[in-house]
Each structure stands twice: as C-alpha cells, then as structure tokens.
Design a protein around this motif. Structure first.
Motif, short mmCIF file in Angstrom:
data_model
loop_
_atom_site.label_atom_id
_atom_site.label_comp_id
_atom_site.label_asym_id
_atom_site.label_seq_id
_atom_site.Cartn_x
_atom_site.Cartn_y
_atom_site.Cartn_z
N VAL A 37 0.82 -1.21 0.00
CA VAL A 37 0.00 0.00 0.00
C VAL A 37 0.85 1.26 0.00
O VAL A 37 0.54 2.22 -0.72
CB VAL A 37 -0.96 -0.01 1.21
N VAL A 38 1.92 1.28 0.79
CA VAL A 38 2.70 2.52 0.90
C VAL A 38 3.79 2.63 -0.17
O VAL A 38 4.56 3.58 -0.16
CB VAL A 38 3.30 2.70 2.31
N GLY A 39 3.86 1.64 -1.07
CA GLY A 39 4.63 1.84 -2.28
C GLY A 39 6.06 1.36 -2.31
O GLY A 39 6.81 1.80 -3.18
N PHE A 40 6.48 0.48 -1.38
CA PHE A 40 7.86 -0.01 -1.47
C PHE A 40 7.91 -1.53 -1.65
O PHE A 40 8.95 -2.15 -1.48
CB PHE A 40 8.68 0.42 -0.24
N TYR A 41 6.78 -2.13 -2.03
CA TYR A 41 6.71 -3.59 -2.14
C TYR A 41 7.69 -4.13 -3.19
O TYR A 41 8.45 -5.07 -2.92
CB TYR A 41 5.27 -4.00 -2.49
N GLU A 42 7.68 -3.53 -4.39
CA GLU A 42 8.55 -4.04 -5.46
C GLU A 42 10.02 -3.88 -5.10
O GLU A 42 10.84 -4.77 -5.34
CB GLU A 42 8.22 -3.34 -6.78
N GLU A 43 10.38 -2.73 -4.51
CA GLU A 43 11.78 -2.52 -4.11
C GLU A 43 12.18 -3.54 -3.04
O GLU A 43 13.30 -4.05 -3.04
CB GLU A 43 11.99 -1.10 -3.59
N PHE A 44 11.26 -3.83 -2.12
CA PHE A 44 11.51 -4.80 -1.06
C PHE A 44 11.77 -6.19 -1.65
O PHE A 44 12.74 -6.87 -1.30
CB PHE A 44 10.30 -4.83 -0.12
N ILE A 45 10.93 -6.60 -2.59
CA ILE A 45 11.07 -7.92 -3.22
C ILE A 45 12.36 -8.00 -4.04
O ILE A 45 13.12 -8.97 -3.93
CB ILE A 45 9.86 -8.25 -4.11
N TYR A 46 12.63 -6.97 -4.82
CA TYR A 46 13.83 -6.99 -5.66
C TYR A 46 15.11 -6.92 -4.83
O TYR A 46 16.15 -7.46 -5.22
CB TYR A 46 13.78 -5.85 -6.69
N SER A 47 15.05 -6.24 -3.68
CA SER A 47 16.22 -6.19 -2.79
C SER A 47 16.49 -7.56 -2.19
O SER A 47 17.65 -8.01 -2.15
CB SER A 47 16.00 -5.16 -1.68
N LEU A 48 15.45 -8.23 -1.73
CA LEU A 48 15.61 -9.59 -1.20
C LEU A 48 16.10 -10.54 -2.28
O LEU A 48 16.86 -11.48 -2.01
CB LEU A 48 14.27 -10.10 -0.64
N GLN A 49 15.67 -10.29 -3.52
CA GLN A 49 16.07 -11.14 -4.65
C GLN A 49 17.57 -11.07 -4.89
O GLN A 49 18.17 -12.01 -5.42
CB GLN A 49 15.30 -10.69 -5.90
N ARG A 50 18.17 -9.96 -4.47
CA ARG A 50 19.62 -9.79 -4.65
C ARG A 50 20.44 -10.58 -3.64
O ARG A 50 21.68 -10.62 -3.75
CB ARG A 50 19.98 -8.30 -4.55
N ILE A 51 19.79 -11.18 -2.65
CA ILE A 51 20.52 -12.03 -1.70
C ILE A 51 20.70 -13.39 -2.37
O ILE A 51 19.87 -14.29 -2.26
CB ILE A 51 19.75 -12.16 -0.37
N ASN A 52 21.79 -13.52 -3.10
CA ASN A 52 22.05 -14.72 -3.90
C ASN A 52 23.53 -15.09 -3.82
O ASN A 52 24.27 -14.57 -2.96
CB ASN A 52 21.62 -14.49 -5.36
N LEU A 53 23.98 -15.96 -4.69
CA LEU A 53 25.36 -16.44 -4.68
C LEU A 53 26.36 -15.31 -4.89
O LEU A 53 27.40 -15.25 -4.23
CB LEU A 53 25.54 -17.52 -5.75
N THR A 54 26.03 -14.39 -5.79
CA THR A 54 26.91 -13.25 -6.04
C THR A 54 27.09 -12.41 -4.78
O THR A 54 28.21 -11.97 -4.45
CB THR A 54 26.33 -12.37 -7.17
N ALA A 55 25.99 -12.19 -4.05
CA ALA A 55 26.05 -11.41 -2.82
C ALA A 55 26.94 -12.09 -1.78
O ALA A 55 27.76 -11.43 -1.12
CB ALA A 55 24.64 -11.22 -2.26
N PHE A 56 26.81 -13.40 -1.64
CA PHE A 56 27.63 -14.13 -0.67
C PHE A 56 29.11 -14.11 -1.06
O PHE A 56 29.99 -14.06 -0.19
CB PHE A 56 27.12 -15.56 -0.52
N LYS A 57 29.40 -14.15 -2.35
CA LYS A 57 30.78 -14.08 -2.81
C LYS A 57 31.40 -12.73 -2.44
O LYS A 57 32.54 -12.65 -1.99
CB LYS A 57 30.86 -14.29 -4.32
N LEU A 58 30.63 -11.65 -2.64
CA LEU A 58 31.11 -10.32 -2.27
C LEU A 58 31.37 -10.23 -0.77
O LEU A 58 32.36 -9.65 -0.32
CB LEU A 58 30.07 -9.26 -2.68
N LEU A 59 30.47 -10.83 0.01
CA LEU A 59 30.60 -10.80 1.47
C LEU A 59 31.81 -11.60 1.93
O LEU A 59 32.59 -11.13 2.77
CB LEU A 59 29.32 -11.38 2.08
N LEU A 60 31.99 -12.79 1.38
CA LEU A 60 33.11 -13.65 1.77
C LEU A 60 34.46 -13.06 1.37
O LEU A 60 35.47 -13.31 2.01
CB LEU A 60 32.94 -15.04 1.16
N ASN A 61 34.47 -12.27 0.29
CA ASN A 61 35.70 -11.64 -0.18
C ASN A 61 35.99 -10.31 0.53
O ASN A 61 36.96 -9.62 0.20
CB ASN A 61 35.64 -11.40 -1.70
N GLY A 62 35.14 -9.96 1.49
CA GLY A 62 35.36 -8.75 2.26
C GLY A 62 35.00 -7.47 1.54
O GLY A 62 35.34 -6.38 2.00
#
Length: 339
Positions: A37-62
C-alpha cells in the motif's frame, strides 16, 4: 532501487518498517499489505532477490561496500531496523490495545485494508478477462484461508521447515498473515511461543554459567525445532522473493490482480466482530503462554448489533482507517509533484 535517499526519506522508511513490524505481529494482518500500500513492495522484493550467490561471494571476499550496494543494503537495513524496533515498542502498544479495545483495533485494520483495496484497484488499469479471472482466484483463496479450521501441533522436522517457509509469507505476500497460517497449521504455539521461550531461557542460563541445557533432552529438541524453523524462514524469504520478483517482472498485471483479490479475501480474517477462541486444557481452563496471555487458536465471527453503541464506534474506526489511507495516498502524490 535508490541508494540516494535524503535523511527525511530514511526516517519515513524507518516508520514504514515500524508499521510493517506491527502488522506482522498480529495474527490475521499481513506486513506485506503495508509494503504494497505505501509503495515499497517491489523494491523490497527486488532487494531480497539480490541475496544470492553473487552477494555471498562479495561478502566472503570482504567487499562490504559492494555487497551493500548490490543488495540495496541501506534500504533493507533501515526497514529491518524499523521492524525490530517495532517488536519492542509499537507492537507492545498494539498488544495493549488489542487486550483492552480489541473491536476498535480490528475495525481500524479493517478500514485500512478496505482503503488499500480501493486505491490499489483504482491505480490498476489492466483489467481484462485474464486479470479478472486472476482476481477472482485470489479472492476465493483468500476467503478459503480465512475460514479454515486449525490442525493439530506437528513437530516433524520436515513440517517445521515447511512452517518456516510459510511464516515469512506475511512479509512477502500482501494479505497472507504468516502468524495466522501457523495457527491453521497447528504450530503457532510451538514455533512462536515455546521455541522462542526456550531460546530465551537458554541464553539467560548461559549468562549465569548454567550449561544444564546440554543434558536437557526436551530443551535440546525444542532448540533444534527453532533452528530448523529459522532455516526454513531464511530460505523461504529468499526463495519467495525470487519467485515473486520473476512473476512481477513477466506477469505483473496478473500478479497484481491476484494480490488485489487475495487482500479482499483476507478481510474475513480481520472482520472486527468476532469472538477469540483460546486453547483450553482438559478441565476447560484457558492455557496461557509464558507472558500470561491466552493462546489463540481461531476466531468465531458474528454480525454486529446495531443497538450496541460500540458498533457505531467500531464503524467510526473503520472510516478512520479509510481516511488514513486517503491521507497516505494524498501524501504520496504530493511528494511526487514536489520531487
């Protein structure tokens, strides 16, 4: 996704997190509705979608800055911070009023959801045979869920894992309350009361040097259940966000129509005039959780009595809920014009 938010935008996002956290706390109300309703649903979903293998690689590499930019970290951090803060503040206030003015609280939620359905439907311009059918399907599913009877408690670990996936649905699916679904699955008390209390008790014991938990088989089993439930919740959050991100990208109109129908169907869950059914022991006494509160198992709905003054107060709160949504939409349009 915008990482260039002003300080005012960040404060507003924090408040949205407060609202989402409070909504997630109440069985029958979905935090996803707030996001939608308040307009951040799509950004919320797409942000969570970015928690993937690429994200973990960036995290593990510091590469923490790259990780934060990749997953829209500022947005997620402020939103989740608001949700966590809500648990210890706003939701406690909500619990207070639910205990003393339950009818009025449900009426306010009912009005806000009616307002959200109206404005979402008004902005949606892709009604056709396919989207109308999708909306009806969402409506039927929402109504069906509203009137299901709860199952018995089940501590099978595979089922617990499934419950974990379901529990985060209220954050990602507007109109679907994760807490209410856990009530229907029979595991609300086991997973959101007993397991959490077991963790709290264990941590409290560790702080005073008591490690008896390692010889307490029942406590170890409960903590294992909590671990499996948490794993299911984490996997469910990421998996559902990827699925929803895909359908929003390729089937946005149909998905929106289903959500509108589903939210409409969920009105049965938040119907203000209902009697709470509590869990009872064999003697017919109400079973209380560790906080001394009754354990809810379902609701018995009834029609309002026009001769009761509280009925008209409740209707007033429904109208207030609708007015709040009107103000919210006006503010959103004002900000867009001012941008």
């Amino acid at each position: 996704m915008d990482e260039t938010r002003t300080f005012g935008d960040k404060i507003l996002l924090f408040i949205k997190g407060l609202a989402m956290g409070a909504a997630n706390k109440v069985p029958g109300v979905s935090g996803g509705i707030v996001a939608f309703v308040v307009g951040f649903y799509e950004e919320f979903i797409y942000s969570l979608q970015r928690i993937n293998l690429t994200a973990f690689k960036l995290l593990l590499n510091g590469r923490f800055k790259s990780f934060s930019r990749y997953v829209n970290g500022s947005f997620l951090f402020i939103l989740i911070l608001g949700m966590l803060f809500s648990y210890f503040s706003v939701s406690k206030i909500l619990d207070y009023f639910l205990e003393r003015r339950e009818l009025f609280v449900w009426s306010l939620f009912f009005g806000m959801i009616i307002g959200s359905i109206y404005f979402i439907s008004k902005e949606f311009e892709d009604w056709n045979k396919k989207t109308i059918l999708a909306g009806i399907l969402g409506l039927i599913v929402g109504i069906s869920i509203s009137f299901l009877s709860p199952a018995r408690e089940n501590d099978n670990l595979w089922f617990i894992f499934f419950c974990g996936i379901i529990s985060v649905s209220g954050m990602t699916l507007p109109g679907l309350s994760g807490s209410f679904i856990l009530i229907l699955l029979g595991n609300y008390v086991l997973l959101l009361v007993d397991s959490v209390n077991a963790l709290y008790d264990t941590l409290a014991e560790f702080l005073v040097g008591d490690f008896s938990v390692f010889s307490n088989e029942e406590r170890k089993r409960t903590l294992l259940i909590l671990s499996v439930f948490t794993a299911g919740s984490g996997i469910g959050l990421v998996t559902l966000s990827h699925l929803l991100g895909y359908v929003l990208k390729y089937y946005k109109s149909i998905t929106t129509a289903v959500i509108i129908g589903f939210i409409t169907g969920s009105l049965g869950v938040v119907w203000p005039w209902k009697k709470t059914i509590y869990m009872l022991d064999t003697a017919g006494n109400r079973i209380l959780d560790s906080n001394g509160d009754g354990i809810i198992v379902n609701y018995n709905r009834y029609l309002p009595d026009p001769g009761n003054p509280e009925t008209w107060w409740a209707i007033g709160y429904i109208l207030l809920g609708i007015v709040l949504l009107v103000a919210l939409e006006w503010y959103g349009k004002y900000r867009l014009k001012d941008a």
